[in-house]
Design a protein around this motif. Structure first.
Motif, PDB file in Angstrom:
ATOM      1  N   GLY A  79      48.598  11.153  25.764  1.00  0.00           N
ATOM      2  CA  GLY A  79      47.349  10.404  25.674  1.00  0.00           C
ATOM      3  C   GLY A  79      46.178  11.315  25.379  1.00  0.00           C
ATOM      4  O   GLY A  79      46.241  12.534  25.575  1.00  0.00           O
ATOM      5  N   SER A  80      45.120  10.734  24.890  1.00  0.00           N
ATOM      6  CA  SER A  80      43.893  11.489  24.638  1.00  0.00           C
ATOM      7  C   SER A  80      42.702  10.568  24.852  1.00  0.00           C
ATOM      8  O   SER A  80      42.793   9.349  24.659  1.00  0.00           O
ATOM      9  N   LEU A  81      41.604  11.171  25.253  1.00  0.00           N
ATOM     10  CA  LEU A  81      40.362  10.436  25.464  1.00  0.00           C
ATOM     11  C   LEU A  81      39.205  11.292  24.976  1.00  0.00           C
ATOM     12  O   LEU A  81      39.114  12.478  25.319  1.00  0.00           O
ATOM     13  N   GLY A  82      38.351  10.717  24.168  1.00  0.00           N
ATOM     14  CA  GLY A  82      37.147  11.395  23.718  1.00  0.00           C
ATOM     15  C   GLY A  82      35.926  10.541  23.971  1.00  0.00           C
ATOM     16  O   GLY A  82      35.917   9.335  23.664  1.00  0.00           O
ATOM     17  N   LEU A  83      34.901  11.140  24.546  1.00  0.00           N
ATOM     18  CA  LEU A  83      33.622  10.483  24.775  1.00  0.00           C
ATOM     19  C   LEU A  83      32.551  11.281  24.058  1.00  0.00           C
ATOM     20  O   LEU A  83      32.517  12.508  24.140  1.00  0.00           O
ATOM     21  N   LEU A  84      31.667  10.583  23.354  1.00  0.00           N
ATOM     22  CA  LEU A  84      30.702  11.271  22.500  1.00  0.00           C
ATOM     23  C   LEU A  84      29.337  10.608  22.634  1.00  0.00           C
ATOM     24  O   LEU A  84      29.224   9.381  22.641  1.00  0.00           O
ATOM     25  N   ASP A  85      28.323  11.454  22.732  1.00  0.00           N
ATOM     26  CA  ASP A  85      26.932  10.995  22.756  1.00  0.00           C
ATOM     27  C   ASP A  85      26.189  11.839  21.732  1.00  0.00           C
ATOM     28  O   ASP A  85      25.894  13.015  21.974  1.00  0.00           O
ATOM     29  N   ALA A  86      25.911  11.275  20.560  1.00  0.00           N
ATOM     30  CA  ALA A  86      25.308  12.014  19.451  1.00  0.00           C
ATOM     31  C   ALA A  86      24.029  11.314  19.013  1.00  0.00           C
ATOM     32  O   ALA A  86      24.046  10.116  18.705  1.00  0.00           O
ATOM     33  N   ASP A  87      22.926  12.067  18.978  1.00  0.00           N
ATOM     34  CA  ASP A  87      21.641  11.492  18.601  1.00  0.00           C
ATOM     35  C   ASP A  87      20.851  12.494  17.757  1.00  0.00           C
ATOM     36  O   ASP A  87      20.885  13.705  18.006  1.00  0.00           O
ATOM     37  N   TYR A  88      20.130  11.950  16.788  1.00  0.00           N
ATOM     38  CA  TYR A  88      19.180  12.780  16.055  1.00  0.00           C
ATOM     39  C   TYR A  88      18.011  13.138  16.968  1.00  0.00           C
ATOM     40  O   TYR A  88      17.479  12.296  17.694  1.00  0.00           O
ATOM     41  N   ASP A  89      17.602  14.408  16.927  1.00  0.00           N
ATOM     42  CA  ASP A  89      16.349  14.804  17.562  1.00  0.00           C
ATOM     43  C   ASP A  89      15.181  14.525  16.628  1.00  0.00           C
ATOM     44  O   ASP A  89      14.115  14.082  17.060  1.00  0.00           O
ATOM     45  N   ASN A  90      15.394  14.817  15.359  1.00  0.00           N
ATOM     46  CA  ASN A  90      14.434  14.429  14.329  1.00  0.00           C
ATOM     47  C   ASN A  90      15.166  14.277  13.014  1.00  0.00           C
ATOM     48  O   ASN A  90      16.228  14.875  12.795  1.00  0.00           O
ATOM     49  N   PHE A  91      14.621  13.435  12.156  1.00  0.00           N
ATOM     50  CA  PHE A  91      15.198  13.167  10.839  1.00  0.00           C
ATOM     51  C   PHE A  91      14.043  12.695   9.955  1.00  0.00           C
ATOM     52  O   PHE A  91      13.595  11.563  10.042  1.00  0.00           O
ATOM     53  N   PHE A  92      13.554  13.594   9.135  1.00  0.00           N
ATOM     54  CA  PHE A  92      12.362  13.355   8.325  1.00  0.00           C
ATOM     55  C   PHE A  92      12.758  13.212   6.859  1.00  0.00           C
ATOM     56  O   PHE A  92      13.351  14.120   6.281  1.00  0.00           O
ATOM     57  N   ILE A  93      12.450  12.058   6.279  1.00  0.00           N
ATOM     58  CA  ILE A  93      12.698  11.821   4.859  1.00  0.00           C
ATOM     59  C   ILE A  93      11.350  11.728   4.155  1.00  0.00           C
ATOM     60  O   ILE A  93      10.577  10.780   4.372  1.00  0.00           O
ATOM     61  N   ASP A  94      11.058  12.707   3.340  1.00  0.00           N
ATOM     62  CA  ASP A  94       9.766  12.816   2.668  1.00  0.00           C
ATOM     63  C   ASP A  94       9.756  11.909   1.435  1.00  0.00           C
ATOM     64  O   ASP A  94       9.946  12.355   0.311  1.00  0.00           O
ATOM     65  N   LEU A  95       9.527  10.629   1.660  1.00  0.00           N
ATOM     66  CA  LEU A  95       9.630   9.654   0.579  1.00  0.00           C
ATOM     67  C   LEU A  95       8.646   9.922  -0.560  1.00  0.00           C
ATOM     68  O   LEU A  95       8.970   9.740  -1.734  1.00  0.00           O
ATOM     69  N   ASN A  96       7.419  10.329  -0.224  1.00  0.00           N
ATOM     70  CA  ASN A  96       6.397  10.516  -1.267  1.00  0.00           C
ATOM     71  C   ASN A  96       6.246  11.981  -1.689  1.00  0.00           C
ATOM     72  O   ASN A  96       5.344  12.316  -2.466  1.00  0.00           O
ATOM     73  N   LEU A  97       7.111  12.861  -1.149  1.00  0.00           N
ATOM     74  CA  LEU A  97       7.165  14.268  -1.560  1.00  0.00           C
ATOM     75  C   LEU A  97       5.852  15.014  -1.335  1.00  0.00           C
ATOM     76  O   LEU A  97       5.538  15.958  -2.070  1.00  0.00           O
ATOM     77  N   ASN A  98       5.100  14.645  -0.288  1.00  0.00           N
ATOM     78  CA  ASN A  98       3.851  15.365  -0.030  1.00  0.00           C
ATOM     79  C   ASN A  98       4.004  16.443   1.042  1.00  0.00           C
ATOM     80  O   ASN A  98       3.032  17.109   1.409  1.00  0.00           O
ATOM     81  N   GLY A  99       5.238  16.606   1.579  1.00  0.00           N
ATOM     82  CA  GLY A  99       5.485  17.631   2.570  1.00  0.00           C
ATOM     83  C   GLY A  99       5.043  17.285   3.969  1.00  0.00           C
ATOM     84  O   GLY A  99       5.192  18.103   4.878  1.00  0.00           O
ATOM     85  N   LEU A 100       4.500  16.109   4.185  1.00  0.00           N
ATOM     86  CA  LEU A 100       4.020  15.684   5.499  1.00  0.00           C
ATOM     87  C   LEU A 100       4.815  14.474   5.967  1.00  0.00           C
ATOM     88  O   LEU A 100       5.231  13.634   5.161  1.00  0.00           O
ATOM     89  N   GLN A 101       5.021  14.383   7.293  1.00  0.00           N
ATOM     90  CA  GLN A 101       5.729  13.236   7.827  1.00  0.00           C
ATOM     91  C   GLN A 101       4.721  12.114   8.058  1.00  0.00           C
ATOM     92  O   GLN A 101       4.060  12.022   9.080  1.00  0.00           O
ATOM     93  N   ASP A 102       4.641  11.250   7.075  1.00  0.00           N
ATOM     94  CA  ASP A 102       3.728  10.126   7.124  1.00  0.00           C
ATOM     95  C   ASP A 102       4.391   8.948   7.847  1.00  0.00           C
ATOM     96  O   ASP A 102       5.610   8.934   8.050  1.00  0.00           O
ATOM     97  N   PRO A 103       3.616   7.952   8.247  1.00  0.00           N
ATOM     98  CA  PRO A 103       4.205   6.756   8.855  1.00  0.00           C
ATOM     99  C   PRO A 103       5.267   6.148   7.930  1.00  0.00           C
ATOM    100  O   PRO A 103       5.084   6.072   6.715  1.00  0.00           O
TER     101      PRO A 103
END
Length: 753
Positions: A598-622
């Protein structure tokens, strides 16, 4: 909160398992002086640390050992099925690449078919690292053993791996005459033929020849073309020559040819938010008259509807590869010098109807040539009475050329090409130091140098180039202590590193000429290896915590003014994440010929930050914060239990009964945003929670003192679980998916001499 609840539940289950291990009945097998069973077969041997043969219970690493018998008894001879036997491992097929696998280990995953990217989980066959995920899901008939080593392994293997290693050992030439062959017939037109022939002089010379051929009609029903779809074929033939001129020298020479074919069928899961449905599935069409062509092919059910597909042309997979390797082992005293030289050269072409509908909307034709060469030198063994380990050098180079054509609505086509080269050097070392009879310190390190050159031909005849270099030192340290002859505890730290690179799908000068940087994982682990019932049982547990920095993610963003397309998919060091979890492996022979694993795996994985620069201005906008999305292929729970029971029928025959139940909670297969909700994953990418019940009955009988035969009937996914296997939304244009294979069954006839 859900992850925390699962962790608490898992701790309870593990506590029950530990209590069972400590309070089990008196030993059912005779003890030897070293605490193992008197039957050598009870000692599970691993070679993944490159120190020779070690008991899995003596290795201060989280490792699961899978025998080929565990796969074969379920009618499963593909490494994809390892995921049901090892905790926190997910392996999904990648339909866009021949034999490609999307492998996730402890939440560190990779699935891209572009060969400019480094795999996060290494697949190593007889010491040879596969530099691309193409062809990873290979047949396992001739495998002797599979070792799943979880966590960074850069100090132990030639090629750096950030997530872990699937270490595969084929059977060695026996130097004596022998034959092993089997044939399998199953549902959906499955036909599989495997054979291994051994010859030799019984002393210095041995030759092993093998071959397998597998065809499968596919389980999709293409109603547009009126045929079955999703077919596959896989052929592999090869030979290994073993020459041992002296007791201290052995030479292994291997050559093989592989060919993969079939059609890459996918299902349409496009909805009214995708352009293809907006244009061609409007229930109240307006001019032009082409509207309302595919209303039944949009907004479909994500379960049973997946198995009906509409592709208006049958794609084609044509992959062939030649592989050559030479391994030389020379022993002197307590040390062994090993050289592994390997070359792989492949050609592939794949045409595919990606939009998965009955209209010509998005079709691709991808032709690639790929070549990799590697040279590994290592010295391993006991350097002194108290110091053992491995010291090595690794050289790796690969190159590929890609010509890709995309056909858009109206027959408009666009072409691009890539010419890419990688050169890598690495020095690695890993040593065990016996501080006392029971306390051992392990230290290791790897220094990597990665150089890459890149040329990209994009729309309008644009010819762009880029080159870059990265260097990284990655350490590892662990401390283990033998509490008793049956219990070992350990603590470890390791850093994993994945090289930077270039955007293989970039279409703008900015993206092509901008490199993405390496990503790293700092992994901490606490574990225990326990043996009970006089060696008849093992219970191993590990808890880990990993910090994932500069994580490479594919993002869709706007292109700079003047680019041929308004948006493109690029790779950026866009995220960081924290991953933690628990893992357990159990194996116990409750009484003669009855074993539970048998085997058991438990996982808790979360992003601390994930920034997608949609407008390519280098700033994390709303509206550019994606940190609330789920990481791909990180189910909260993976669990499996299997029972194997052998029943003597006569003095020359036995019946083996096998059953396996495995389950995983739901998980995401895409990080693309949900329509209208930038902070959530597209819900069409959810692989549902599934429970897989597989079973087999094998009747084995002796034909003579040296020959035996067996007849096996098997069933897989007996509960007929259905749903999404993986999904990819394409830039708001359309969305396609693969489906979980439905219930299958078959019969195998085998022979051994």
């Amino acid at each position: 909160m859900r992850a925390a609840s699962n962790l608490k539940s898992g701790i309870s289950l593990l506590t029950i398992g530990a209590a069972f291990a400590s309070s089990a009945m008196p030993a059912l097998a005779q003890d030897t002086a070293d605490g193992t069973s008197a039957d050598d077969g009870d000692v599970i041997i691993v070679t993944g640390r490159l120190r020779g043969d070690e008991s899995v219970q003596d290795v201060p690493l989280a490792v699961t050992v899978v025998s080929v018998e565990q796969l074969g008894t379920q009618g499963a001879l593909n490494i994809e099925d390892i995921e049901t036997l090892a905790p926190n491992v997910i392996i999904d097929p990648v339909g866009a690449g021949p034999g490609g696998g999307a492998i996730s280990m402890r939440g560190v995953s990779f699935e891209d078919i572009e060969k400019s990217f480094e795999p996060t989980v290494g697949v190593v066959i007889d010491g040879v690292f596969l530099g691309t995920n193409t062809g990873q899901l290979t047949n396992a008939f001739d495998f002797e053993q599979v070792e799943v080593l979880r966590g960074p392994q850069g100090t132990l293997f030639g090629r750096n791996t950030i997530g872990g290693v699937i270490n595969i050992r084929r059977s060695r030439p026996t130097k004596e005459f022998g034959i092993k062959a089997e044939a399998t017939l199953g549902k959906y037109g499955r036909e599989e033929y495997n054979a291994v022939l051994n010859v030799g002089d019984g002393d210095m010379f041995g030759l092993k020849l093998w071959g397998y051929d597998r065809t499968f009609d596919g389980f999709y029903d293409n109603v547009t073309l009126g045929i079955d779809a999703g077919s596959s074929s896989n052929t592999n033939i090869g030979g290994t020559l073993l020459f041992e001129p002296t007791p201290d020298l052995e030479i292994l020479l291997t050559v093989e040819h592989s060919k993969i074919g079939g059609d890459p069928a996918v299902a349409s899961v496009s909805q009214n938010t995708d352009l293809i449905c907006i244009l061609f599935a409007n229930p109240n069409p307006a001019p032009p008259a082409t509207f309302n062509l595919i209303p039944e092919q949009c907004n479909r059910d994500l379960k049973d509807d997946l198995y009906t597909v509409f592709g208006q042309f049958l794609g084609d997979i044509d992959f062939s590869e030649e592989s050559y390797s030479a391994q030389i082992n020379y022993s002197f005293g307590d040390l062994k010098l090993t050289s592994i030289t390997a070359l792989k050269d492949s050609d592939e072409r794949q045409t595919q109807d990606f939009d998965a509908t009955s209209i010509p909307f998005f079709q691709t034709d991808r032709a690639q040539d790929y070549r990799q060469f590697s040279q590994e030198l290592r010295l391993a063994g006991d350097f002194t009475d108290s110091i053992s380990g491995v010291l090595g050098f690794f050289y790796f180079e690969n190159e590929y050329q890609l010509d890709s054509t995309t056909i858009l609505p109206g027959g408009v086509s666009s072409s691009n090409g890539t010419d890419h080269q990688t050169t890598s050097y690495a020095f690695f070392a890993d040593f065990d130091v016996a501080l006392t009879e029971r306390l051992r310190l392990s230290v290791g390190g790897r220094y990597s140098i990665d150089e890459k050159e890149y040329r990209r031909f994009v729309l309008n005849g644009i010819d762009l180039t880029n080159e870059d270099e990265w260097k990284e030192f990655t350490p590892r340290v662990s401390l283990d202590y033998d509490v008793s002859d049956d219990v070992m505890v350990y603590a470890s730290y390791a850093r994993g590193y994945r090289s930077g690179g270039f955007n293989g799908r970039g279409i703008s000068p900015t993206s092509v000429q901008t490199s993405f940087q390496p990503e790293t994982v700092d992994s901490y682990e606490l574990g225990a290896k326990t043996t009970f019932l006089g060696g008849a049982g093992i219970f191993n547990i590990a808890a880990f915590y990993a910090q994932y920095d500069d994580k490479q993610e594919e993002v869709v963003q706007a292109t700079p003014p003047g680019s041929p397309n308004p948006q493109e998919t690029v790779t950026r060091n866009a995220a960081s994440a924290t991953i933690k979890g628990l893992e357990a492996d159990l194996r116990v022979e409750l009484f003669d010929d009855f074993t539970i694993t048998g085997s058991l795996g438990l996982l808790d994985a979360d992003y601390d930050n994930f920034f997608i620069d949609l407008n390519l201005n280098g700033l994390q906008d709303p509206g550019e914060d994606a940190s609330t999305r789920e990481m791909r292929r990180t189910p909260d729970v993976t669990f499996s239990v299997a029972a194997d029971y052998k029943i003597p029928v006569s003095n020359s025959s036995e019946l083996a009964l096998n059953a396996r139940l495995s389950t995983s909670s739901s998980y995401q297969t895409t990080i693309v945003a949900a329509p209208g909700d930038f902070g959530s994953n597209d819900p069409r990418g959810v692989h549902p929670s599934t429970t897989d019940l597989s079973a087999a009955a094998t009747y084995r009988f002796d034909l003579s003192d040296q020959a035996s035969a067996y007849l096996r009937v098997f069933g897989r996914n007996l509960l007929d679980e259905r749903g999404i296997s993986s999904t990819l939304p394409v830039a708001g244009l359309f969305t396609f998916a693969g489906a979980i294979p439905p219930r299958q069954y078959g019969v195998t006839l085998g022979f051994e001499f």
